[in-house]
Design an enzyme around this catalytic site. Structure first.
Site, short mmCIF file in Angstrom:
data_model
loop_
_atom_site.label_atom_id
_atom_site.label_comp_id
_atom_site.label_asym_id
_atom_site.label_seq_id
_atom_site.Cartn_x
_atom_site.Cartn_y
_atom_site.Cartn_z
N HIS A 57 -22.53 51.63 -40.19
CA HIS A 57 -23.17 49.79 -39.68
C HIS A 57 -22.03 49.28 -40.17
O HIS A 57 -21.82 49.55 -41.31
CB HIS A 57 -23.63 50.06 -39.77
CG HIS A 57 -25.15 51.55 -38.63
ND1 HIS A 57 -26.91 51.81 -38.65
CD2 HIS A 57 -24.24 52.07 -37.86
CE1 HIS A 57 -26.77 51.43 -37.99
NE2 HIS A 57 -25.62 52.77 -37.03
N GLU B 57 -23.19 47.18 -42.70
CA GLU B 57 -24.14 46.45 -43.51
C GLU B 57 -23.56 48.14 -44.63
O GLU B 57 -22.62 47.20 -45.70
CB GLU B 57 -25.50 46.61 -43.80
CG GLU B 57 -26.54 45.86 -42.60
CD GLU B 57 -26.80 46.48 -41.52
OE1 GLU B 57 -25.41 47.36 -40.53
OE2 GLU B 57 -27.52 46.97 -40.84
N CYS C 211 -28.93 51.80 -43.73
CA CYS C 211 -28.83 51.13 -44.52
C CYS C 211 -29.58 50.87 -44.86
O CYS C 211 -29.64 49.75 -46.37
CB CYS C 211 -28.53 49.83 -42.86
SG CYS C 211 -27.07 50.68 -42.50
N1 LIG Z 1 -28.44 47.19 -37.74
C1 LIG Z 1 -27.14 47.73 -37.26
N2 LIG Z 1 -26.63 47.49 -38.09
C2 LIG Z 1 -25.76 48.05 -36.65
O1 LIG Z 1 -23.55 48.10 -37.67
N3 LIG Z 1 -25.61 48.80 -36.04
C3 LIG Z 1 -24.28 49.14 -34.87
C4 LIG Z 1 -24.36 51.29 -34.48
C5 LIG Z 1 -23.93 50.80 -32.86
O2 LIG Z 1 -22.27 50.10 -33.54
C6 LIG Z 1 -24.03 49.60 -32.77
C7 LIG Z 1 -25.67 49.37 -31.75
O3 LIG Z 1 -25.46 50.36 -30.79
P1 LIG Z 1 -26.45 49.97 -29.05
O4 LIG Z 1 -27.51 51.32 -29.86
O5 LIG Z 1 -27.18 48.66 -29.54
O6 LIG Z 1 -25.74 50.43 -28.57
O7 LIG Z 1 -24.67 48.68 -33.66
C8 LIG Z 1 -26.51 49.14 -35.21
C9 LIG Z 1 -27.76 48.70 -36.51
C10 LIG Z 1 -28.88 48.18 -35.84
O8 LIG Z 1 -30.33 49.55 -36.27
ZN LIG Z 2 -27.50 50.56 -40.09
#
Ligand SMILES: Nc1nc(=O)n([C@H]2C[C@H](O)[C@@H](COP(=O)(O)O)O2)cc1CO
Ligand SMILES: [Zn+2]
Length: 153
Positions: A63, A65, A92
């Site tokens: 992710h 973060e 995160c």
């Molecule tokens: N806060 C976050 N930071 C992130 O980097 N992500 C990432 C993980 C996945 O690569 C994408 C979410 O994919 P989708 O379920 O919307 O197709 O975003 C997701 C979240 C939400 O929890």
């Molecule tokens: Zn996360």
């Protein structure tokens, strides 16, 4: 947040691009990140969000973060703020808390009702020094590339 949005643009996730930017108490950037596959694994792991568990991105992707915290230029992040374009998940949130960050500023909360988000909110809300703010919509206008137009004969 504009820097977080810019970082998100580097993500190869075809569905959701997330960016994060950590700043210190003087508002100086100490780390940025976006959602991406672990180092060296690009192109080797699936970006699909449906299908069998091992063929979906979720168990592989790092992710935004996590990447911003790992990429930090400062040993100690106590008192820093993380700007993130999507509300943090539970994993995160744990990282953010353990890293000593004091403030979370987010833009989108599109997974507000998911268990991971509810758990995250529960943990972040327990800390009085973690503030959650919602930003009004910001837009980055990508400038047109400069340079000479190609010559056609
Ligand atoms: N806060 C976050 N930071 C992130 O980097 N992500 C990432 C993980 C996945 O690569 C994408 C979410 O994919 P989708 O379920 O919307 O197709 O975003 C997701 C979240 C939400 O929890
Ligand atoms: Zn996360």
């Amino acid at each position: 947040m504009a820097v977080a949005l810019l970082s998100a643009k580097r993500s190869k996730d075809p569905n959701t691009q997330v960016g994060a930017c950590i700043v210190n108490q003087e508002n100086k950037i100490v780390g940025t990140g976006y959602n991406r596959m672990p180092n060296g694994c690009d192109g080797e792991l699936p970006w699909a969000h449906t299908g069998p568990k091992l063929e979906r991105k979720y168990i592989y992707v790092c992710h935004a973060e996590l990447n911003a915290i790992i990429n930090k230029s400062k040993a100690d992040m106590n008192g820093c703020t993380i700007y993130v374009t999507l509300f943090p998940c539970n994993e995160c949130a744990k990282l953010i808390i353990q890293a000593g960050l004091s403030e979370v500023v987010y833009l989108s909360d599109k997974y507000h009702d998911e268990d991971e988000t509810i758990a995250s909110r529960r943990m972040l809300d327990l800390l009085t020094n973690v503030l959650l703010e919602e930003w009004s919509e910001i837009q980055i206008n990508t400038p047109k590339p400069c340079g000479k137009p190609s010559q056609k004969s």
